[in-house]
Design an enzyme around this catalytic site. Structure first.
Site: not given
Ligand code: ADP
Ligand code: MG
Ligand code: ZN
Length: 628
Positions: A435, A512
């Site tokens: 993150e 992603d």
């Protein structure tokens, strides 16, 4: 009609029966003298004359036009007791009257006891008819219950599916953010209110207007607002309700709908999901659908069948205008199209204002910042968002909705339910690096949206999340912006690889990578943003019956297809290289941020940037944030 009504009816039936029986008994036993005297003894006319001669008669009451008499006579056999006796008389004999007069016997004539007879009649009639009405009512309601046993018997009747609202109670003020669409309809409202001004100059108003737009953008609401503003009834039916199991049902529903509409004109007829009936006919793929085609034909016939100025305006809604039958879009039918789109910032703000009207918002709540955080939200999403926040606030027993509840609701709508925080272990560390990887890359890229917050609290499918504040006008994105998005989307995987080595990378980046690939491919095939040049390689008229991806990419040569793949790969690998570079250069900051994140679970944007500035200069963001 709902179940409780039927229950009440079912219970009331036996009560009704008992009530009526008692009532009848009461009537028979009390209100009619003649009926009461049914129970007295009788004697013949001959014996009556004998009694008369003997002077035993004391009183005579004539009934029933003199056909019957009740006499009061002394019965010598019964100790001279006065008895009431009934006598049937022959056609009235004047002599009898003379005789009675002569003997000074009290006599009297009574009219037919019509009231009592009437009562008997009424009760005899009322009871069965009540019973019949009640039973037929019950049968009808069970027939109309959706999926009820009587369904097959009641087909063709639209009593169930056409809904009529005499007054919708919705005004244009309740619909926000779609000003152009509202303007389009202003004219329709004027027409419904004052048709003379149009007809006088020979203008006819369109019969049909097609509202096109994604779900939840306020199409139904707008249609209701038109009816509300014009003060006319609102008929609505959903396209899917036309199409039933039986061939011909849909068509008869259409007929019924128009019949009703004509009675109530001027009015609005709203057909939701018109694509359910209005698909292009006869394409043959997947077999024809007789029922749907018949329904559509009927709809076309009905629309042609009334004049433009009868005051019926048909508004249909769909989110797929591309699949509609071209006959529907011809002049005289749905020849006007009004598009309602997902609202932009200004639209969202206006919608939020409408729905904030009846909510108690704390002073810290800024509708602007909500609007800024919610690109892609439809009107329905925004309404839902404020409602969710209100529920949360109520659950926490707060007097006002604060920004905390609103943030929570936004996160929930976008990313799903909040999960339990992870326990401290290697996985949590890895997720933290992933993150922070996204966040640091996003922060250090000139063209990327700023970080709103980074969190390790799982939500929906995600184990950790990095939120960015979206810049406005998501419909116009520059090449640099898309590239920046790809780089930051790859930042998570890049951080995993740099920190833990390429054998330790996880499946966490799967989502992603999907986004990255899709963005890169669109750059090449849709937006002309690669070395292939400004060519669109997507077929916008892909066949509606096949998925879009099945037919796109078919229009160009194998050579170009290979080149597309190469270009996509090049974009992604360049971006990955950039992401890895940023991670490598800023490793010290990243380590520090990860420690803080693991400790605090959530780090907000300002704090994140503050820490980063301790080590490096932030780029001046070049964003296309609109003036708000
Ligand atoms: P659609 O028919 O386009 O799917 P609806 O009209 O049923 O969407 O919208 C659902 C709800 O969302 C509405 O009842 C209203 O509360 C809210 N909503 C949607 N669009 C708007 C808007 N433009 N202005 C205000 N409220 C809206
Ligand atoms: Mg709708
Ligand atoms: Zn990620």
């Amino acid at each position: 009609m709902n179940l409780s009504w039927k229950k009440i009816l079912l219970w009331s039936l036996p009560i009704l029966v008992i009530f009526v029986l008692i009532w009848q008994g009461f009537v028979i036993s009390s209100s009619s003298e003649i009926n009461q005297n049914l129970f007295t003894s009788r004697m013949t006319y001959g014996r009556f004359l004998e009694y008369l001669n003997m002077g035993w008669i004391k009183k005579v009451d004539f009934y029933d036009f003199g056909h019957t008499a009740i006499i009061e006579a002394i019965e010598p056999e019964l100790d001279n007791k006065l008895q009431k006796i009934r006598v049937e008389l022959p056609p009235t004999t004047p002599e009898l009257i003379a005789k009675l007069k002569q003997c000074k016997i009290d006599f009297d004539a009574h009219p037919v006891q019509d009231t009592s007879l009437l009562w008997v009649w009424i009760t005899d009639l009322v009871f069965p008819s009540l019973l019949i009405i009640a039973i037929s009512f019950l049968l009808r309601t069970s027939n109309s219950a959706p999926g009820g046993p009587g369904q097959a018997m009641s087909f063709g009747k639209t009593k169930v599916s056409v809904q009529m609202e005499a007054k919708t109670g919705i005004e244009f003020d309740d619909v926000a953010g779609i000003e152009e669409a509202k303007e389009e309809f202003q004219e329709v409202v004027t027409f419904l209110k004052k048709p003379e001004s149009f007809t006088a100059v020979g203008a006819s108003i369109p019969k049909g207007v097609l509202l096109v737009g994604p779900p939840g953008t306020g199409k139904t609401l707008l249609a209701k607002a038109i009816a509300g503003e014009a003060g006319v009834p609102f008929f609505s039916i959903s396209g899917s309700e036309f199409v039933e199991m039986f061939v011909g049902v849909g068509a008869s529903r259409v007929r019924d709908l128009f019949k009703k509409a004509k009675i109530h004109a001027p009015c609005i007829v709203f057909i939701d999901e018109i694509d359910a009936v209005g698909r292009q006919r006869g394409t043959g793929i997947g077999g024809g659908n007789d029922e749907r085609e018949q329904t559509l034909n009927q709809l076309l016939t009905q629309m042609d069948g009334f004049e433009g100025n009868t005051g019926i305006i048909i508004i249909a809604a769909t989110n797929r205008v591309d699949i509609l039958d071209s006959a529907l879009l011809r002049p005289g039918r749905f020849d006007r199209q009004v598009t309602v789109d997902i609202p932009d910032f200004k639209g969202r703000l206006a919608i939020l204002k409408v729905h904030a009207r009846n909510k108690l918002l704390n002073v810290d709540v800024s509708l602007k910042s909500i609007a800024r955080r919610t690109p892609g939200f439809s009107g329905a999403d925004l309404a839902n968002l404020l409602n969710e926040s209100a529920i949360l606030a109520a659950r926490k027993r707060k007097d006002f909705i604060t920004m905390i509840e609103i943030d929570q609701s936004i996160d929930r709508v976008i990313a799903g339910m909040e999960g339990v925080p992870l326990v401290d272990n290697k996985i949590k560390r890895l997720i933290a690096y992933h993150e922070v990887g996204h966040a640091i890359v996003g922060t250090l890229l000139k063209n990327h949206d700023p970080v709103q917050k980074v969190t390790l609290i799982p939500r929906g499918q995600a184990r950790g999340l990095t939120w960015f504040i979206p810049s406005e006008d998501q419909t116009l994105i520059s090449r640099a912006q898309i590239l920046a998005r790809i780089v930051s989307a790859l930042g998570g995987r890049a951080a995993e690889e740099v920190v833990f080595g390429d054998t330790e990378v996880t499946t966490g980046a799967g989502n992603d990578l999907q986004q990255v690939t899709s963005m890169a491919r669109q750059m090449v095939t849709r937006f002309g943003m690669s070395n292939i040049g400004p060519i669109s390689l997507e077929n916008p008229n892909s066949n509606p019956f096949l998925g879009r991806t099945m037919t796109s990419n078919l229009d160009y040569s194998d050579g170009i297809a290979t080149n597309v793949d190469l270009q996509v790969e090049k974009i992604v690998s360049d971006c990955y290289y950039q992401a890895t570079n940023i991670i490598l250069k800023n490793r010290v900051i990243i380590d520090r941020l990860v420690d803080i994140l693991i400790e605090k679970e959530t780090v907000n944007g300002e704090e994140f940037r503050r820490i980063v500035t301790e080590y490096t200069r932030l780029p001046e963001k070049q964003l296309y944030i609109s003036h708000c």
